[in-house]
Write a protein that holds these residues in place. Structure first.
Motif, short mmCIF file in Angstrom:
data_model
loop_
_atom_site.label_atom_id
_atom_site.label_comp_id
_atom_site.label_asym_id
_atom_site.label_seq_id
_atom_site.Cartn_x
_atom_site.Cartn_y
_atom_site.Cartn_z
N UNK B 2 0.89 -1.16 0.19
CA UNK B 2 0.00 0.15 -0.09
C UNK B 2 1.01 1.23 0.03
N UNK B 6 -1.50 5.86 3.20
CA UNK B 6 -2.56 4.86 3.48
C UNK B 6 -2.33 3.92 4.50
N UNK B 10 -4.29 3.24 8.05
CA UNK B 10 -4.80 1.83 8.59
C UNK B 10 -4.30 1.15 9.73
N UNK B 16 -8.36 -2.31 11.58
CA UNK B 16 -7.83 -2.59 10.45
C UNK B 16 -6.56 -3.26 10.58
N UNK B 20 -3.75 -6.54 8.71
CA UNK B 20 -2.59 -6.44 7.78
C UNK B 20 -1.36 -7.00 8.41
#
Lengths: 471, 111
Positions: B2, B6, B10, B16, B20
């Motif tokens: 990403x 961003x 996150x 979120x 990841x």
């Protein structure tokens, strides 16, 4: 656009206002881009841009970067080897572009040293105003906490017999603003005006006002304007007022905007199309349809001819405040007046129709617009798909989605969520997964965002099933 | 993967961030994905593309997945799963942090 709009509504407004600035070149074809290549295009009608002063040597900006290291002795060596090998005439332009190229990667002191070296080794070279402007711009772009290096560059210029003029002021202001040093810009403008009578012209002045509006409180802007007026007799013009009005409208402070309109009339200006468009936009953003119409009527009364942007704004505003019938009426009026409705016009109307739940009407409008040779953009498709899903016309939606996929149109967040939700509710999970794949693949959304939506949709579906509410 | 900006937005959101963050895997899952660490979302994408690549969706009802042996090993041994429950099934391999149970214990303690 994809990332910016959080909701479909703001998506429509985005294109609307983007369109405003894209219209500018049509209206003032004589404009030439200014010498600051990375300057963001002005949001407002184009009079803010410039047509003059092209003598600044940054035109050389496109030349390949010659200097690879900011090291001074390397730069001197490179310059010497240039002198030894270049056969063409070594004119001012040559020296300036070398200095410009070095200034892009070095610090101000090294650039000054290189300039001294240039003069010493090549005595026929006599730097002119633009040479010193290179140093000035460099010093202004540096992220310094004081104006010391700027003063250094200015003093060097003065000792070599060049008095700062309005070009100097302009370059300094724009460089400082681009580096986010607004307060320094104000300080320097006042200093240059006081000490050297290098009073900013309207373009420089408006540029500074615009930057002040963006980053400082309104009272600071007013103080600056007052001070410039009383001390240096620099008065705001119609463009300045347009900038101010746009700024207060964006902050939804319509009362202030109305007050500004009175002030500009007192100053002896007559509002033009841009001023009216800006005020109308302000009303539309807060969904005040009647006020937008009132502005339109006032324009007519005062003999200002509405342009395409006016009609687009009006139609957008009426659609937004659920008055599609009137919006359609204005579509016809604008056609009668000889304006050709564009993608923005139709998309705004479709948005309005979809809000009323008349997605079929919106779909019919798509056909009409295509028949008229106006091609839909990603915003149009997203508006329609969103509307079709909301009106429970899923099959039509899937058909449209097929078209979008074929054309590689990106999905916007709101549209994607609604579409996935509707598909899942209808028990078409596999298709929802397919849309998820497309959203990720086309980079419409990040994988995380797309997945979060899918996951939470499926989770709430499961809950609904357990309570016996869904299939 | 990403853009940096961003990624930051996150990771600022703990919910979120869980998606990841790389997680050490249990042995059946490790065998399935072929690596020892993967993120929650990476695992989901891997399972979903495995289903697509091997045509495991039921030909009569695309919403159903007929698990092959490999898939069964990580989806609770079920012979057939619904696509709708796939995220929940994958999630089982990525339990939340233990901090979840702290509150009930405290409540018990004081009540």
């Amino acid at each position: 656009m994809g990332k910016v709009p959080a909701t479909l509504r703001s998506a429509v407004s985005n294109t609307l206002f983007k369109n405003q600035s894209s219209l500018v070149p049509l209206e003032s074809p004589s404009q030439r881009p200014r010498h600051f290549p990375k300057k963001t295009p002005s949001q407002l009608p184009g009079k803010i841009s410039h047509t003059q002063k092209t003598d600044f040597p940054e035109t050389n900006n496109k030349s390949p970067i010659l200097f690879k290291s900011p090291n001074l002795s390397d730069a001197k060596k490179l310059f010497n080897s240039f002198l030894a090998t270049t056969r063409g005439p070594l004119n001012l332009r040559f020296h300036n572009s070398l200095l410009q190229s070095y200034a892009a990667i070095s610090n101000v002191n090294d650039s000054i040293s290189l300039l001294r070296h240039m003069i010493k080794t090549h005595p026929s070279f006599s730097p002119d105003r633009s040479t010193y402007h290179i140093l000035l711009a460099q010093s202004c772009k540096a992220p310094d906490s004081t104006l010391a290096s700027t003063h250094q560059a200015l003093n060097l210029m003065l000792t070599n017999g060049f008095n700062p003029d309005k070009v100097t002021t302009d370059i300094a202001v724009r460089s400082l603003c681009s580096a986010g040093r607004i307060d320094h810009a104000v300080e320097l403008v006042q200093e240059l005006s006081r000490k050297h009578h290098a009073v900013p012209d309207t373009y420089t002045y408006n540029c500074l006002v615009k930057n002040l509006c963006k980053h400082r409180a309104l009272s600071t802007v007013y103080n600056f304007i007052d001070e410039m007026r009383t001390t240096f007799d620099v008065k705001p013009d119609l463009v300045t007022y347009t900038i101010l009005i746009d700024n207060v409208c964006n902050r939804k402070n319509l009362r202030e905007a109305m007050w500004l309109v009175e002030v500009l009339a007192k100053d002896g200006f007559k509002p033009d199309c841009f001023v009216y468009n800006t005020i109308m936009k302000g009303h539309c953003m807060v969904s005040k349809g009647s006020e937008a119409i009132a502005v339109y009527k006032k324009m007519k009364e005062n003999g200002v001819e509405p342009d395409l942007v006016t009609y687009n704004t009006l139609i957008f505003g009426l659609s937004k405040s659920r008055r599609v019938k009137e919006a359609t009426k204005y579509l016809n009026i604008m056609k009668e007046m000889g304006h050709i409705p564009d993608t923005v016009t139709y998309t705004s109307l479709m948005n309005g129709l979809c809000r009323e739940g008349d997605a079929m009407g919106a779909l019919a409008l798509l056909e009409e617009m295509e028949a008229r040779g106006c091609s839909p953009n990603s915003c149009t498709y997203n508006t329609l798909l969103y509307g079709l899903c909301k009106s429970k016309l899923l099959d039509k939606g899937i058909e449209l989605y097929g078209l979008m996929k074929e054309g590689g149109v990106e999905l916007e967040t709101a549209c994607y969520s609604t579409f996935v939700r509707t598909l899942c509710r209808e028990g078409r999970i596999a298709e929802a997964y397919e849309v998820f794949d497309y959203a990720v693949e086309s980079k419409s959304l990040t994988t995380v965002a797309a997945y979060t939506t899918l996951e939470s949709t499926l989770k709430s579906l499961k809950k609904a099933r357990e309570q016996g509410k869904a299939i | 993967m990403l853009p940096q900006r961003m990624k930051k937005s996150i990771t600022d959101n703990p919910k979120l961030a869980n998606l990841i963050d790389l997680v050490n895997l249990s042995s059946p899952l490790r065998e399935f994905v072929g690596q020892s660490r993967i993120s929650h979302i990476g695992c989901f994408m891997r399972v979903w593309s495995y289903i697509k690549d091997n045509n495991l969706q039921d030909p009569t009802d695309k919403n159903l997945v007929n698990c092959d042996e490999k898939l069964r090993s990580i989806l609770l041994g079920k012979p057939q799963v619904e696509l709708a429950e796939l995220p929940a099934l994958v999630k089982l391999h990525f339990p939340r942090n233990q901090s979840n149970c702290a509150v009930p214990i405290m409540v018990l303690f004081f009540s």
